[in-house]
Design a protein around this motif. Structure first.
Motif, PDB file in Angstrom:
ATOM      1  N   ILE A 169       1.868  -3.973   8.818  1.00  0.00           N
ATOM      2  CA  ILE A 169       3.243  -3.307   8.199  1.00  0.00           C
ATOM      3  C   ILE A 169       2.797  -2.974   6.663  1.00  0.00           C
ATOM      4  N   THR A 170       2.608  -1.759   6.242  1.00  0.00           N
ATOM      5  CA  THR A 170       2.360  -1.649   4.938  1.00  0.00           C
ATOM      6  C   THR A 170       3.711  -1.360   4.315  1.00  0.00           C
ATOM      7  N   VAL A 171       3.716  -2.010   2.833  1.00  0.00           N
ATOM      8  CA  VAL A 171       4.913  -2.008   2.308  1.00  0.00           C
ATOM      9  C   VAL A 171       4.618  -1.138   0.862  1.00  0.00           C
ATOM     10  N   GLN A 172       5.364  -0.178   0.772  1.00  0.00           N
ATOM     11  CA  GLN A 172       5.204   0.766  -0.336  1.00  0.00           C
ATOM     12  C   GLN A 172       6.470   0.347  -1.477  1.00  0.00           C
ATOM     13  N   SER A 173       6.199  -0.173  -2.364  1.00  0.00           N
ATOM     14  CA  SER A 173       7.728  -0.518  -3.091  1.00  0.00           C
ATOM     15  C   SER A 173       6.987  -0.657  -4.709  1.00  0.00           C
ATOM     16  N   GLU A 174       7.986  -0.187  -5.870  1.00  0.00           N
ATOM     17  CA  GLU A 174       7.721  -0.135  -7.113  1.00  0.00           C
ATOM     18  C   GLU A 174       8.069  -1.676  -7.481  1.00  0.00           C
ATOM     19  N   VAL A 175       8.584  -2.415  -6.776  1.00  0.00           N
ATOM     20  CA  VAL A 175       9.232  -3.693  -7.320  1.00  0.00           C
ATOM     21  C   VAL A 175       8.519  -4.791  -6.769  1.00  0.00           C
ATOM     22  N   GLY A 181       0.883  -1.269  -0.040  1.00  0.00           N
ATOM     23  CA  GLY A 181      -0.034  -0.040   0.047  1.00  0.00           C
ATOM     24  C   GLY A 181       0.728   1.259   0.086  1.00  0.00           C
ATOM     25  N   GLN A 182       0.327   2.260   0.202  1.00  0.00           N
ATOM     26  CA  GLN A 182       0.902   3.563   0.255  1.00  0.00           C
ATOM     27  C   GLN A 182       1.394   3.972   1.814  1.00  0.00           C
ATOM     28  N   ALA A 183       2.593   4.594   1.850  1.00  0.00           N
ATOM     29  CA  ALA A 183       2.978   5.084   3.209  1.00  0.00           C
ATOM     30  C   ALA A 183       2.476   6.291   3.273  1.00  0.00           C
ATOM     31  N   THR A 184       1.474   6.759   4.077  1.00  0.00           N
ATOM     32  CA  THR A 184       0.872   7.961   3.988  1.00  0.00           C
ATOM     33  C   THR A 184       1.486   8.690   5.106  1.00  0.00           C
ATOM     34  N   ALA A 185       1.312  10.186   4.797  1.00  0.00           N
ATOM     35  CA  ALA A 185       1.856  11.088   5.553  1.00  0.00           C
ATOM     36  C   ALA A 185       1.490  10.948   7.095  1.00  0.00           C
ATOM     37  N   ASN A 186       2.488  11.352   8.137  1.00  0.00           N
ATOM     38  CA  ASN A 186       2.044  11.239   9.532  1.00  0.00           C
ATOM     39  C   ASN A 186       1.783   9.684   9.899  1.00  0.00           C
ATOM     40  N   SER A 187       2.251   8.919   9.125  1.00  0.00           N
ATOM     41  CA  SER A 187       2.383   7.378   9.632  1.00  0.00           C
ATOM     42  C   SER A 187       3.691   7.103   9.983  1.00  0.00           C
ATOM     43  N   ASN A 188       3.854   6.172  10.921  1.00  0.00           N
ATOM     44  CA  ASN A 188       5.396   5.748  11.195  1.00  0.00           C
ATOM     45  C   ASN A 188       5.896   5.033  10.066  1.00  0.00           C
ATOM     46  N   THR A 189       6.765   5.581   9.752  1.00  0.00           N
ATOM     47  CA  THR A 189       7.617   5.139   8.506  1.00  0.00           C
ATOM     48  C   THR A 189       9.015   4.748   8.437  1.00  0.00           C
ATOM     49  N   ALA A 190       9.485   3.527   7.921  1.00  0.00           N
ATOM     50  CA  ALA A 190      10.748   3.422   7.701  1.00  0.00           C
ATOM     51  C   ALA A 190      10.896   3.351   6.201  1.00  0.00           C
ATOM     52  N   VAL A 191      11.944   4.281   5.944  1.00  0.00           N
ATOM     53  CA  VAL A 191      12.418   4.736   4.436  1.00  0.00           C
ATOM     54  C   VAL A 191      13.640   3.845   4.283  1.00  0.00           C
ATOM     55  N   ILE A 192      13.797   3.195   3.326  1.00  0.00           N
ATOM     56  CA  ILE A 192      15.063   2.432   2.825  1.00  0.00           C
ATOM     57  C   ILE A 192      15.753   3.020   1.782  1.00  0.00           C
ATOM     58  N   ILE A 193      16.858   3.671   2.028  1.00  0.00           N
ATOM     59  CA  ILE A 193      17.494   4.477   1.010  1.00  0.00           C
ATOM     60  C   ILE A 193      18.968   3.543   0.795  1.00  0.00           C
ATOM     61  N   SER A 194      19.320   3.970  -0.479  1.00  0.00           N
ATOM     62  CA  SER A 194      20.627   3.322  -0.886  1.00  0.00           C
ATOM     63  C   SER A 194      21.924   4.239  -0.664  1.00  0.00           C
ATOM     64  N   LYS A 195      21.321   5.747  -0.670  1.00  0.00           N
ATOM     65  CA  LYS A 195      22.680   6.876  -1.016  1.00  0.00           C
ATOM     66  C   LYS A 195      21.710   7.833  -0.174  1.00  0.00           C
ATOM     67  N   ALA A 196      22.436   8.968   0.195  1.00  0.00           N
ATOM     68  CA  ALA A 196      22.070  10.074   1.091  1.00  0.00           C
ATOM     69  C   ALA A 196      21.230  10.845   0.239  1.00  0.00           C
ATOM     70  N   ASP A 209       4.152   2.237  22.025  1.00  0.00           N
ATOM     71  CA  ASP A 209       2.903   1.689  21.925  1.00  0.00           C
ATOM     72  C   ASP A 209       2.239   2.108  20.479  1.00  0.00           C
ATOM     73  N   LEU A 210       3.088   1.903  19.564  1.00  0.00           N
ATOM     74  CA  LEU A 210       2.541   2.399  18.253  1.00  0.00           C
ATOM     75  C   LEU A 210       2.387   0.926  17.528  1.00  0.00           C
ATOM     76  N   ASN A 211       1.153   0.860  16.669  1.00  0.00           N
ATOM     77  CA  ASN A 211       0.769  -0.508  16.397  1.00  0.00           C
ATOM     78  C   ASN A 211       0.964  -0.723  14.743  1.00  0.00           C
ATOM     79  N   THR A 212       1.034   0.384  14.021  1.00  0.00           N
ATOM     80  CA  THR A 212       1.327   0.278  12.653  1.00  0.00           C
ATOM     81  C   THR A 212       2.621   0.985  12.341  1.00  0.00           C
ATOM     82  N   VAL A 213       3.256   0.404  11.222  1.00  0.00           N
ATOM     83  CA  VAL A 213       4.397   0.950  10.468  1.00  0.00           C
ATOM     84  C   VAL A 213       4.322   0.714   9.007  1.00  0.00           C
ATOM     85  N   SER A 214       4.761   1.845   8.251  1.00  0.00           N
ATOM     86  CA  SER A 214       4.701   1.626   6.767  1.00  0.00           C
ATOM     87  C   SER A 214       6.383   1.687   6.337  1.00  0.00           C
TER      88      SER A 214
END
Ligand code: BES
Ligand code: ZN
Ligand code: ZN
Length: 475
Positions: free
Chosen positions: A136-142, A8-23, A90-95
């Motif tokens: 756990i919501t996953v937003q990914s093109e691949v 799904g979509q990682a919406t604004a203001n949701s707990n989000t982990a962003v995976i980056i490969s470079k700064a 105590d946070l129950n969801t993450v994107s």
């Protein structure tokens, strides 16, 4: 309950982990200059997981600038750190937002979070009872929907295995574990057949019956089968799991007393076989596979076997019992002998078989040995690194056969102190007539202290490894 992983979509203001490969990937996020400066400072200090409290939500920056097995394991562990922060707050969801564009990396992070969310207790109040990570919501093109579904099924199956290992014997005896397999088969679509004590006697399972003599609960022998029409193999694969629902040692009662504390885990092999069957059936792998689980407790009851007893096993071999605590090989031998009737392509057995395996390599890996081809072992070892359920192959030289010779029977159930996991394997080898791998999971099956996303207690080891292995064979 396990968290549900969804695409799904990682919406604004949701707990989000962003995976980056470079700064530079950070420019895709709407961060203010303070936040950017903070993150850059951490990246400069070589931090690969950066936690930002944005007040309305948490933002986790995960720098994954490498590929390969070590990197995947590091991402699973970062998943564990992220889970701990979420639980602490105590946070129950993450994107998860995949800016690296790498399927394996994002799935590994999701897997690490999902496996960390496991909990097991009989508490009636408090946070351990109340808290649950639900989504756990996953937003990914691949990443595809199918890959997400597959991961959900794998996590579900690991949870099943952990639950079984963690359940004490007063709630999971040999009959209970057989009933569990029947119920799981009904859910996942594999068939089951439970052999009761009368059938076990008719089949002359002298090892299983011998170990069961000290118990007031009857033994069970359960056969699970997954045979889809599109199976790629003609001869079946067979899994065999040690189902000692509690190991007191029998008349050779375990000493010191502390060594008994974790022995509800002695059906860890059975639990992994059940979890693997579940994972394969849930994901409908096109392979024909059979799971065998001999189950009993090992207790010093009134009629328990004693040193010197001679058991006649399913294949007719006689065994001199010299230590009733070497019971695993006795019940496994009958099941391994029974497996011959399927004319299997390959048999893999899993057992919390020896303290020797733990002494040799600790909790960090599984001790493997057997008669399968080098190529088969190499594949399993490679899958071990990919899943971080590592297997180290031990020697299986014929010299070790000397050590299980008995004066008065065909073999004895006790080898030397040295190389004890190998002599246990050599004992089992006497009952095989097919390509075979023995996996001694006594080390990694149960963690006394928390081990990152593997948790504390039952780890579920074997499920992810064998799912990966059989998925490879189904292609
Ligand atoms: N269940 C134990 C092995 C075990 C040890 C499992 C530690 C998990 C953690 C097995 O039945 C056993 O007691 N093995 C004995 C064999 C010995 C008497 C030859 C052992 O390894 O000490
Ligand atoms: Zn034992
Ligand atoms: Zn045991």
């Amino acid at each position: 309950m396990q968290p549900t992983i969804i695409k799904g979509q990682a919406t604004a203001n949701s707990n989000t982990a962003v995976i980056i490969s470079k700064a530079e990937d950070l420019s895709q996020l709407s961060l203010n200059s303070n936040e950017l400066a903070y993150i850059q400072g951490k990246l400069d200090a070589d931090k690969k997981l950066i936690t930002l409290n944005q007040l309305s939500n948490f933002l986790f920056i995960v720098l994954s600038d490498k590929d390969g097995n070590d990197e995947l394991e590091s991402l699973r562990k970062k998943g564990n750190s992220i889970f701990k922060t979420l639980k602490g707050e105590d946070l129950n969801t993450v994107s998860l937002l995949d800016l690296k564009g790498c399927t394996q990396s994002t799935l590994a992070l999701a897997e690490g979070i999902a496996l960390s969310a496991y909990s097991f207790n009989y508490k009636t109040e408090g946070k351990e009872k109340e808290f649950a990570l639900t989504e756990i919501t996953v937003q990914s093109e691949v990443i595809t929907e199918d890959q997400i579904t597959e991961l959900n099924h794998i996590v579900d199956s690991v949870y099943i295995t952990r639950d079984l290992v963690n359940t004490p014997v007063d709630r999971l005896n040999a009959t209970d574990i057989a009933d569990f397999m029947v119920a799981q088969g009904q859910k996942d679509g594999f068939t089951t057949e439970v052999l009761n004590k009368t059938k076990i006697e008719a089949l002359k399972f002298g090892g299983l019956l011998g170990v069961n003599k000290g118990s007031i609960d009857p033994p069970t022998f359960t056969i699970m089968e997954w045979k889809p029409e599109n199976a790629k193999n003609t001869k079946p694969y067979v899994l065999v799991g040690k189902g000692v629902v509690f190991d007191t040692g029998g008349i050779n009662l375990k000493t010191p007393p502390g060594s008994l504390d974790t022995m509800k885990c002695d059906m860890g092999g059975a639990a992994s076989v059940i979890g693997t069957m579940a994972a394969i059936a849930k994901n409908k792998l096109p392979i024909h596979i059979i799971g065998l689980v001999p189950a009993t407790d090992n207790r010093p009851g009134e009629n328990a076997i004693v040193p010197g007893d001679i058991l006649t096993m399913h294949n007719g071999l006689t065994v001199e019992v010299l230590n009733t605590d070497a019971e695993g090989r006795l019940i496994m031998a009958d099941a391994i002998s029974y497996a011959n009737k399927y004319e299997p392509e390959l048999v893999i057995d899993l057992a919390t078989l020896t303290g020797s395996a733990v002494m040799a390599i600790g909790e960090y890996g599984t001790v493997g040995m057997g008669t399968a081809s080098d190529a088969t072992f190499a594949q399993l070892e490679a899958d071990g690194y990919a899943t971080h359920e590592r297997v180290v192959r031990f020697p299986f030289w014929s010299d070790y056969d000397e050590l299980i010779k008995s004066d008065i029977a065909d073999i004895k159930n006790l080898g030397s102190r040295e190389g004890g996991s190998i002599t246990a394997g050599k004992f089992l080898a006497k009952f095989t007539n097919y390509p075979w791998i023995h996996l001694d999971i006594a080390g990694p099956s149960f963690h006394l202290k928390e081990s990152s996303y593997r948790g504390k207690g039952g780890s579920g080891v074997g499920v992810r490894l064998l799912y990966q292995f059989f998925k490879g064979l189904s292609k």
